[in-house]
Design an enzyme around this catalytic site. Structure first.
Site, PDB file in Angstrom:
ATOM      1  N   SER A 163       0.798  -1.236   0.000  1.00  0.00           N
ATOM      2  CA  SER A 163       0.000   0.000   0.000  1.00  0.00           C
ATOM      3  C   SER A 163       0.830   1.286   0.000  1.00  0.00           C
ATOM      4  O   SER A 163       0.263   2.361  -0.178  1.00  0.00           O
ATOM      5  CB  SER A 163      -0.939   0.017   1.197  1.00  0.00           C
ATOM      6  OG  SER A 163      -2.027  -0.820   0.929  1.00  0.00           O
ATOM      7  N   LYS A 166       0.273   3.348  -2.941  1.00  0.00           N
ATOM      8  CA  LYS A 166      -0.901   4.227  -3.076  1.00  0.00           C
ATOM      9  C   LYS A 166      -0.508   5.704  -3.076  1.00  0.00           C
ATOM     10  O   LYS A 166      -1.195   6.543  -3.669  1.00  0.00           O
ATOM     11  CB  LYS A 166      -1.904   3.954  -1.948  1.00  0.00           C
ATOM     12  CG  LYS A 166      -2.548   2.557  -2.029  1.00  0.00           C
ATOM     13  CD  LYS A 166      -3.337   2.235  -0.760  1.00  0.00           C
ATOM     14  CE  LYS A 166      -3.986   0.849  -0.821  1.00  0.00           C
ATOM     15  NZ  LYS A 166      -4.583   0.445   0.459  1.00  0.00           N
ATOM     16  N   TYR A 183      -3.789  -2.331 -10.144  1.00  0.00           N
ATOM     17  CA  TYR A 183      -3.630  -2.203  -8.681  1.00  0.00           C
ATOM     18  C   TYR A 183      -2.676  -3.262  -8.131  1.00  0.00           C
ATOM     19  O   TYR A 183      -1.751  -2.959  -7.363  1.00  0.00           O
ATOM     20  CB  TYR A 183      -5.008  -2.299  -8.021  1.00  0.00           C
ATOM     21  CG  TYR A 183      -4.942  -2.314  -6.508  1.00  0.00           C
ATOM     22  CD1 TYR A 183      -4.524  -1.191  -5.803  1.00  0.00           C
ATOM     23  CD2 TYR A 183      -5.284  -3.461  -5.787  1.00  0.00           C
ATOM     24  CE1 TYR A 183      -4.435  -1.216  -4.415  1.00  0.00           C
ATOM     25  CE2 TYR A 183      -5.208  -3.477  -4.401  1.00  0.00           C
ATOM     26  CZ  TYR A 183      -4.791  -2.358  -3.726  1.00  0.00           C
ATOM     27  OH  TYR A 183      -4.697  -2.384  -2.356  1.00  0.00           O
ATOM     28  N   TYR A 219      -4.507   3.921   8.184  1.00  0.00           N
ATOM     29  CA  TYR A 219      -5.859   3.331   8.256  1.00  0.00           C
ATOM     30  C   TYR A 219      -6.571   3.708   9.549  1.00  0.00           C
ATOM     31  O   TYR A 219      -6.468   4.846   9.985  1.00  0.00           O
ATOM     32  CB  TYR A 219      -5.778   1.807   8.076  1.00  0.00           C
ATOM     33  CG  TYR A 219      -5.020   1.430   6.839  1.00  0.00           C
ATOM     34  CD1 TYR A 219      -5.437   1.890   5.599  1.00  0.00           C
ATOM     35  CD2 TYR A 219      -3.860   0.665   6.892  1.00  0.00           C
ATOM     36  CE1 TYR A 219      -4.737   1.581   4.452  1.00  0.00           C
ATOM     37  CE2 TYR A 219      -3.164   0.348   5.733  1.00  0.00           C
ATOM     38  CZ  TYR A 219      -3.618   0.812   4.529  1.00  0.00           C
ATOM     39  OH  TYR A 219      -2.931   0.510   3.404  1.00  0.00           O
ATOM     40  N   VAL A 252       1.165  -3.736   3.817  1.00  0.00           N
ATOM     41  CA  VAL A 252       1.151  -5.041   4.486  1.00  0.00           C
ATOM     42  C   VAL A 252       2.421  -5.865   4.226  1.00  0.00           C
ATOM     43  O   VAL A 252       2.585  -6.948   4.783  1.00  0.00           O
ATOM     44  CB  VAL A 252      -0.114  -5.886   4.177  1.00  0.00           C
ATOM     45  CG1 VAL A 252      -1.352  -5.268   4.796  1.00  0.00           C
ATOM     46  CG2 VAL A 252      -0.281  -6.124   2.690  1.00  0.00           C
TER      47      VAL A 252
HETATM   48  N1  GLN Z   1      -2.333  -5.403  -1.915  1.00  0.00           N
HETATM   49  C1  GLN Z   1      -2.855  -5.271  -0.592  1.00  0.00           C
HETATM   50  C2  GLN Z   1      -4.366  -5.444  -0.604  1.00  0.00           C
HETATM   51  O1  GLN Z   1      -4.977  -5.053  -1.527  1.00  0.00           O
HETATM   52  C3  GLN Z   1      -2.467  -3.942  -0.046  1.00  0.00           C
HETATM   53  C4  GLN Z   1      -2.994  -3.685   1.339  1.00  0.00           C
HETATM   54  C5  GLN Z   1      -2.058  -2.959   2.239  1.00  0.00           C
HETATM   55  O2  GLN Z   1      -0.852  -2.904   2.045  1.00  0.00           O
HETATM   56  N2  GLN Z   1      -2.603  -2.438   3.325  1.00  0.00           N
HETATM   57  O3  GLN Z   1      -4.961  -5.975   0.273  1.00  0.00           O
END
Ligand code: GLN
Length: 309
Positions: free
Chosen positions: A68, A71, A193, A245, A263
């Site tokens: 993420s 993003k 994505y 988050y 993650v």
């Molecule tokens: N690729 C992961 C997902 O879509 C990314 C989530 C994350 O890093 N919080 O669940």
């Protein structure tokens, strides 16, 4: 702020040593099977400053799945491409929900709360997929140029793993499509994505790549304008309120820096007018944030008095 680099190196070294016991408090991400194979003992931290210093300790040059953290870069690309019209399709409020929650998205008629939860990042992926002839190549090129390294690549293992376990992301994208807020076909959006999430980079590369957010939008190494000063301010605002988050409030309370987690266990934190910290350790807490990564950044922010508030 520490200006003396040997002192900072020593401080990071001590901080890393003090984390050894915290690793057991987290669990590596298992819902993407390729990520579950990582050695949980790996950890590193790197500070890149806008005046050109790099200080790293531990496994700070070992590549990991940025997940993420991607993003942030996607958001900058979409803001550059769309200007203010982007904000008709996506909001800038904290969600207070898990990063992959679907509940709010139906209540709010397919408009994601912000660009750094999964729904928002899928919307941004749609913007990129719909406005670039090859959005995946454009994304990789952007990352390579920011990191100044053409070897940055997509980990195909992680990509395949995400694709075959991506039902929740598919559900988010189809729900937005049903509200008319996704232009491209959903498989194309997911493909973009998962590709951006599957890029591998190390702490040093991530810290250096984000220096423009500590420097009002311009890359201090080249003076290139990566985004406008206003957009740099806006991205930092979104990272401050939503980047961790549903733990963003606690992070603002205890650390006070714009930050983004993934993650894969990485966390980047922007220190305006100073530099970027990137910490990495795979075991995660229940919010999907690296336990050691948070603790490292928190200790450093306290000791160096870095809070922006
Ligand atoms: N690729 C992961 C997902 O879509 C990314 C989530 C994350 O890093 N919080 O669940």
């Amino acid at each position: 702020m520490i200006k003396n680099i040997p002192d900072l190196q020593e401080k990071l070294h001590d901080l890393l040593l003090s984390q050894k016991d915290s690793i057991t408090q987290g669990k590596v991400a298992e819902y993407i099977p390729a990520l579950a194979k990582i050695n949980p003992q790996l950890m590193g931290v790197c500070v890149a400053t806008i005046d050109g210093n790099i200080v790293g300790v531990g496994d700070y040059q070992q590549p990991f799945s940025i997940q993420s953290i991607s993003k942030v870069f996607g958001l900058v690309m979409a803001m550059n491409r769309m200007g203010d019209s982007l904000w008709q399709r996506i909001n800038m409020e904290p969600s207070g929900q898990a990063f992959n929650s679907i509940i709010q998205l139906e209540w709010e008629k397919g408009i994601p709360r912000n660009p750094v939860i999964n729904a928002g990042a899928l919307l941004i992926s749609d913007v990129l997929a719909s406005h670039y002839s090859s959005s995946k190549l454009a994304f990789l090129t952007f990352m390579r140029s920011l990191a100044n390294d053409d070897n940055i690549h997509i980990d195909q293992n992680v990509y395949q793993s995400e694709l075959s376990h991506g039902n929740r992301n598919a559900a988010l994208a189809y729900l937005m499509k049903s509200f008319g807020n996704i232009e491209a076909e959903v498989p194309e959006v997911l493909n973009h994505y998962f590709t951006q999430c599957s890029i591998s980079m190390n702490c040093q590369q991530l810290a250096q790549s984000l220096l423009f957010l500590a420097n009002k939008g311009s890359d201090p190494r080249t003076n290139d304008i990566i985004c406008s000063r206003q957009d740099s301010h806006r991205v930092n605002a979104i990272l401050s309120t939503s980047g961790m988050y549903d733990q963003s409030g606690e992070f603002a309370f205890s650390v006070g820096l714009p930050a983004k987690s993934g993650v894969g266990g990485g966390i980047v934190a922007i220190v305006p007018n100073y530099g970027v910290i990137c910490a990495w350790s795979p075991p995660l807490n229940n919010y999907g944030n690296s336990v050691v990564g948070m603790s490292l950044i928190k200790s450093l922010a306290h000791e160096l008095n870095l809070s922006i508030y």
